[in-house]
Scaffold this active site. Structure first.
Site, PDB file in Angstrom:
ATOM      1  N   GLY A 197      26.433  48.077  34.994  1.00 51.68           N
ATOM      2  CA  GLY A 197      25.056  48.467  34.732  1.00 51.68           C
ATOM      3  C   GLY A 197      24.198  47.357  34.150  1.00 51.68           C
ATOM      4  O   GLY A 197      24.637  46.215  33.968  1.00 51.68           O
ATOM      5  N   GLU A 219      42.833  48.134  39.959  1.00 52.15           N
ATOM      6  CA  GLU A 219      42.261  47.778  38.657  1.00 52.15           C
ATOM      7  C   GLU A 219      43.185  48.168  37.525  1.00 52.15           C
ATOM      8  O   GLU A 219      43.789  49.242  37.524  1.00 52.15           O
ATOM      9  CB  GLU A 219      40.889  48.456  38.469  1.00 52.15           C
ATOM     10  CG  GLU A 219      40.229  48.093  37.142  1.00 52.15           C
ATOM     11  CD  GLU A 219      38.764  48.520  37.048  1.00 52.15           C
ATOM     12  OE1 GLU A 219      38.256  48.597  35.915  1.00 52.15           O
ATOM     13  OE2 GLU A 219      38.133  48.759  38.094  1.00 52.15           O
ATOM     14  N   ASN A 232      31.694  40.744  41.424  1.00 54.55           N
ATOM     15  CA  ASN A 232      30.844  41.844  41.888  1.00 54.55           C
ATOM     16  C   ASN A 232      29.445  41.745  41.293  1.00 54.55           C
ATOM     17  O   ASN A 232      29.292  41.552  40.083  1.00 54.55           O
ATOM     18  CB  ASN A 232      31.458  43.189  41.490  1.00 54.55           C
ATOM     19  CG  ASN A 232      32.688  43.526  42.298  1.00 54.55           C
ATOM     20  OD1 ASN A 232      33.272  42.673  42.964  1.00 54.55           O
ATOM     21  ND2 ASN A 232      33.099  44.780  42.233  1.00 54.55           N
ATOM     22  N   ILE A 233      28.438  41.926  42.146  1.00 51.73           N
ATOM     23  CA  ILE A 233      27.043  41.843  41.709  1.00 51.73           C
ATOM     24  C   ILE A 233      26.268  42.993  42.348  1.00 51.73           C
ATOM     25  O   ILE A 233      26.208  43.105  43.571  1.00 51.73           O
ATOM     26  CB  ILE A 233      26.423  40.489  42.115  1.00 51.73           C
ATOM     27  CG1 ILE A 233      27.195  39.331  41.436  1.00 51.73           C
ATOM     28  CG2 ILE A 233      24.943  40.441  41.733  1.00 51.73           C
ATOM     29  CD1 ILE A 233      26.840  37.970  41.969  1.00 51.73           C
ATOM     30  N   ASP A 234      25.670  43.822  41.510  1.00 51.84           N
ATOM     31  CA  ASP A 234      24.914  44.977  41.988  1.00 51.84           C
ATOM     32  C   ASP A 234      23.596  45.124  41.235  1.00 51.84           C
ATOM     33  O   ASP A 234      22.516  45.106  41.820  1.00 51.84           O
ATOM     34  CB  ASP A 234      25.761  46.250  41.839  1.00 51.84           C
ATOM     35  CG  ASP A 234      25.097  47.488  42.435  1.00 51.84           C
ATOM     36  OD1 ASP A 234      24.047  47.360  43.090  1.00 51.84           O
ATOM     37  OD2 ASP A 234      25.623  48.603  42.250  1.00 51.84           O
ATOM     38  N   ASP A 273      40.415  52.797  42.492  1.00 53.06           N
ATOM     39  CA  ASP A 273      40.218  52.684  41.057  1.00 53.06           C
ATOM     40  C   ASP A 273      40.866  53.874  40.365  1.00 53.06           C
ATOM     41  O   ASP A 273      40.250  54.926  40.181  1.00 53.06           O
ATOM     42  CB  ASP A 273      38.732  52.616  40.725  1.00 53.06           C
ATOM     43  CG  ASP A 273      38.489  52.417  39.232  1.00 53.06           C
ATOM     44  OD1 ASP A 273      39.479  52.290  38.483  1.00 53.06           O
ATOM     45  OD2 ASP A 273      37.316  52.381  38.820  1.00 53.06           O
ATOM     46  N   ASP A 328      33.889  49.875  47.216  1.00 55.41           N
ATOM     47  CA  ASP A 328      33.855  49.608  45.779  1.00 55.41           C
ATOM     48  C   ASP A 328      34.175  50.884  45.011  1.00 55.41           C
ATOM     49  O   ASP A 328      33.573  51.929  45.240  1.00 55.41           O
ATOM     50  CB  ASP A 328      32.460  49.094  45.413  1.00 55.41           C
ATOM     51  CG  ASP A 328      32.358  48.592  43.986  1.00 55.41           C
ATOM     52  OD1 ASP A 328      33.393  48.162  43.438  1.00 55.41           O
ATOM     53  OD2 ASP A 328      31.244  48.615  43.428  1.00 55.41           O
ATOM     54  N   HIS A 361      34.565  42.905  37.895  1.00 61.17           N
ATOM     55  CA  HIS A 361      33.517  43.902  38.104  1.00 61.17           C
ATOM     56  C   HIS A 361      32.468  43.748  37.003  1.00 61.17           C
ATOM     57  O   HIS A 361      32.668  43.034  36.027  1.00 61.17           O
ATOM     58  CB  HIS A 361      34.113  45.310  38.044  1.00 61.17           C
ATOM     59  CG  HIS A 361      34.867  45.687  39.271  1.00 61.17           C
ATOM     60  ND1 HIS A 361      34.487  46.734  40.082  1.00 61.17           N
ATOM     61  CD2 HIS A 361      35.988  45.167  39.840  1.00 61.17           C
ATOM     62  CE1 HIS A 361      35.342  46.839  41.092  1.00 61.17           C
ATOM     63  NE2 HIS A 361      36.256  45.894  40.958  1.00 61.17           N
ATOM     64  N   GLY A 362      31.344  44.436  37.178  1.00 61.90           N
ATOM     65  CA  GLY A 362      30.328  44.458  36.132  1.00 61.90           C
ATOM     66  C   GLY A 362      29.810  43.080  35.764  1.00 61.90           C
ATOM     67  O   GLY A 362      29.586  42.789  34.588  1.00 61.90           O
TER      68      GLY A 362
END
Length: 322
Positions: free
Chosen positions: A182, A135, A267-269, A105, A83, A224-225
């Protein structure tokens, strides 16, 4: 089953109107919680590692944890993805070190330089049987070493995507349509408030996604995010000693809509971090005499499994698609 690339996953996801969850991993309990959920629901899976995770846990440890998950979950395809690879050297290290997919990226660079850097990674990756995500656009927010202010962020320009993909040869493309890295994705000024007084973020720019799809028919798109920052875990963190005012994420119904379109990877964080931290804070507050990490990491792992199960079924729609 060995680790796989995302090529077949994305083709099936695009045609089937669902997305694959790309979950960030940092330690054993996170890997276990994610993969147990995917195994039980027979869902294809992407486990992804950031530069920060490699610095924290060591490349070899993370690869071996994922390889163990493959052995424990032989009925589902699992890809190991880098990532936000910041440069060619990092991508090369992961390609040489067992990853089946990498992201380069270079979105902060000028368009021509982004193409040049991405193409170099693609050529090396493809020579080694590895696929590449690139990206266009810049997401606001903070994730490990990726820090983009609201002023620096910008949406993807659809008129650039076809040229970019043709010149780089990348296999998937992350675009910026309003998601953000975030747990603090939006300021209060960017949001409205509902009748409960809760922050409601601005809607995603589906007009940009639709235009990208027109210009890149059949091509897999990445978001993303895309953590939703579940408010039950935000409240849990705050109730048991944390301080996370006005943390808000992407509404899950908007992510499901994106998954029905060309978005094949979400994407999951942050949601994983919130589930783990909130559960540990609660356990420690309720059991101040406990000190064995196994006792508080076990419920944290279970919380991650429950969260990922929900994402697979209700957001991604990839259950029973292994």
């Amino acid at each position: 089953m060995a680790l796989v690339t995302t090529t077949e996953m994305f083709k099936k996801a695009y045609d089937g109107g669902y997305a694959i969850g790309a979950f960030n991993v940092n330690n054993m309990e996170i890997v276990q919680g994610i993969t147990e959920a995917a195994r039980d629901l027979e869902a294809p899976l992407i486990l992804q590692v950031s530069k920060g995770a490699r610095a924290y846990a060591n490349h070899t440890y993370l690869v071996k944890l994922v390889e163990a998950a493959v052995i424990e979950c032989p009925n589902i395809p699992i890809a190991l993805h880098l990532d936000h690879g910041p440069d060619f050297e990092t991508c090369k290290s992961c390609i040489d070190g067992g990853f089946t997919s990498v992201m380069i990226d270079a979105s902060s660079k000028p368009f021509a330089e982004n193409i040049e850097i991405t193409k170099k990674v693609v050529e090396y990756a493809h020579d080694h049987g590895v696929v590449v995500e690139a990206e266009l656009g810049a997401l606001a927010g903070i994730e490990d070493d990726v820090k983009v202010s609201a002023e620096e962020s910008h949406y993807t320009h659809p008129e650039e995507v076809q040229e970019f993909v043709e010149k780089t040869g990348c296999d998937s493309l992350a675009i910026a349509i309003g998601t953000s890295h975030g747990a603090y994705k939006f300021t209060a000024a960017q949001c409205t408030r509902n009748e409960k007084g809760e922050l409601v973020p601005p809607p995603l720019r589906f007009d940009i996604l639709d235009e990208v799809v027109k210009r890149l028919p059949g091509f897999p798109i990445v978001l993303h995010g895309s953590s939703s920052v579940p408010q039950e875990f935000v409240r849990m963190v705050n109730e048991f000693g944390g301080k996370m005012p006005d943390a808000v994420g992407i509404p899950e119904e908007q992510l499901r809509k994106a998954a029905r379109s060309a978005v094949c990877k979400i994407n999951i964080d942050s949601d994983l971090r919130l589930a783990m931290t909130g559960t540990i804070r609660k356990f420690m507050a309720e059991h101040p005499d406990k000190f064995d990490p196994r006792e508080y990491l076990k419920p944290a792992r279970a919380a991650i499994k429950e969260l990922v199960s929900h994402k697979i079924v209700d957001v991604l729609g990839c259950d029973h698609k292994a």
